[in-house]
Write a protein that holds these residues in place. Sequence first.
Motif, PDB file in Angstrom:
ATOM      1  N   ALA A 236       0.813  -1.220   0.000  1.00  0.00           N
ATOM      2  CA  ALA A 236       0.000   0.000   0.000  1.00  0.00           C
ATOM      3  C   ALA A 236       0.849   1.274   0.000  1.00  0.00           C
ATOM      4  N   GLN A 237       2.137   1.152   0.332  1.00  0.00           N
ATOM      5  CA  GLN A 237       3.025   2.317   0.438  1.00  0.00           C
ATOM      6  C   GLN A 237       3.894   2.555  -0.791  1.00  0.00           C
ATOM      7  N   VAL A 238       4.193   1.495  -1.531  1.00  0.00           N
ATOM      8  CA  VAL A 238       5.186   1.624  -2.597  1.00  0.00           C
ATOM      9  C   VAL A 238       4.726   2.578  -3.685  1.00  0.00           C
ATOM     10  N   ARG A 239       5.695   3.168  -4.354  1.00  0.00           N
ATOM     11  CA  ARG A 239       5.416   4.176  -5.368  1.00  0.00           C
ATOM     12  C   ARG A 239       5.580   3.655  -6.795  1.00  0.00           C
ATOM     13  N   HIS A 240       6.565   2.818  -7.027  1.00  0.00           N
ATOM     14  CA  HIS A 240       6.851   2.374  -8.395  1.00  0.00           C
ATOM     15  C   HIS A 240       6.225   1.004  -8.653  1.00  0.00           C
ATOM     16  N   THR A 241       5.717   0.825  -9.868  1.00  0.00           N
ATOM     17  CA  THR A 241       5.040  -0.427 -10.208  1.00  0.00           C
ATOM     18  C   THR A 241       5.964  -1.637 -10.125  1.00  0.00           C
ATOM     19  N   ASP A 242       7.255  -1.479 -10.451  1.00  0.00           N
ATOM     20  CA  ASP A 242       8.176  -2.619 -10.357  1.00  0.00           C
ATOM     21  C   ASP A 242       8.355  -3.076  -8.911  1.00  0.00           C
ATOM     22  N   VAL A 243       8.376  -2.141  -7.980  1.00  0.00           N
ATOM     23  CA  VAL A 243       8.494  -2.505  -6.565  1.00  0.00           C
ATOM     24  C   VAL A 243       7.225  -3.253  -6.142  1.00  0.00           C
ATOM     25  N   ALA A 244       6.080  -2.789  -6.610  1.00  0.00           N
ATOM     26  CA  ALA A 244       4.812  -3.470  -6.315  1.00  0.00           C
ATOM     27  C   ALA A 244       4.800  -4.873  -6.913  1.00  0.00           C
ATOM     28  N   THR A 245       5.301  -5.017  -8.131  1.00  0.00           N
ATOM     29  CA  THR A 245       5.376  -6.329  -8.768  1.00  0.00           C
ATOM     30  C   THR A 245       6.253  -7.269  -7.953  1.00  0.00           C
ATOM     31  N   PHE A 246       7.393  -6.766  -7.479  1.00  0.00           N
ATOM     32  CA  PHE A 246       8.285  -7.565  -6.638  1.00  0.00           C
ATOM     33  C   PHE A 246       7.555  -8.009  -5.366  1.00  0.00           C
ATOM     34  N   LEU A 247       6.879  -7.096  -4.701  1.00  0.00           N
ATOM     35  CA  LEU A 247       6.167  -7.438  -3.471  1.00  0.00           C
ATOM     36  C   LEU A 247       5.075  -8.472  -3.724  1.00  0.00           C
ATOM     37  N   ARG A 248       4.327  -8.299  -4.805  1.00  0.00           N
ATOM     38  CA  ARG A 248       3.271  -9.270  -5.124  1.00  0.00           C
ATOM     39  C   ARG A 248       3.856 -10.660  -5.362  1.00  0.00           C
ATOM     40  N   HIS A 249       5.008 -10.699  -6.028  1.00  0.00           N
ATOM     41  CA  HIS A 249       5.642 -11.990  -6.272  1.00  0.00           C
ATOM     42  C   HIS A 249       6.111 -12.614  -4.956  1.00  0.00           C
ATOM     43  N   MET A 250       6.683 -11.800  -4.082  1.00  0.00           N
ATOM     44  CA  MET A 250       7.142 -12.325  -2.794  1.00  0.00           C
ATOM     45  C   MET A 250       5.958 -12.828  -1.966  1.00  0.00           C
ATOM     46  N   MET A 251       4.826 -12.156  -2.050  1.00  0.00           N
ATOM     47  CA  MET A 251       3.630 -12.620  -1.339  1.00  0.00           C
ATOM     48  C   MET A 251       3.125 -13.933  -1.947  1.00  0.00           C
ATOM     49  N   ALA A 252       3.226 -14.069  -3.267  1.00  0.00           N
ATOM     50  CA  ALA A 252       2.733 -15.269  -3.938  1.00  0.00           C
ATOM     51  C   ALA A 252       3.544 -16.511  -3.566  1.00  0.00           C
TER      52      ALA A 252
END
Length: 163
Positions: free
Chosen positions: A15-31
Amino acid sequence: MSRHPNLAALEALLAQVRHTDVATFLRHMMAIHPPGRLPARTAFDPLAVPALLPGLVLVRIEYRPDGAPRLFIKVAGERIRDAAPMAMMNRYVDELLLGGERRVIADTRQTVIDTGTAYYWYGAPRMKFKLDFANLEYVHCPLAEDGETIDHILSFFHYEGTA
């Protein structure tokens, strides 16, 4: 099985990240994150996120007999190697000739080891780089082969204002 605190931390960071690549990384780590334990290094398949490879750093944690961790930089993506003021790959952090900058590299990862949860940073860089950029955004994520003892930290870096 109870929910691991790191999984909740990753969701909060998303919910805090700014860049889409950082969000993609987080989503992958959650997966790849099992519910009640940390994911293993072997759970992370770099080919599942090929666009992120230039911004990844993998640090192996080696524990000394007294329990103190020693950090070994196993992998640094192309963007990291281009930005870093010195060669970092296949080196121990305590051997890098950086002075206070070595502390930034070590201390942020020590926080991951101490808390067992991801560490996030967004803001002005706290060390010198070869690239010129506005802000730095990164996440350090713990990995543990046994699900508990952190043996690697996988990080993703985004340099704001660069391609």
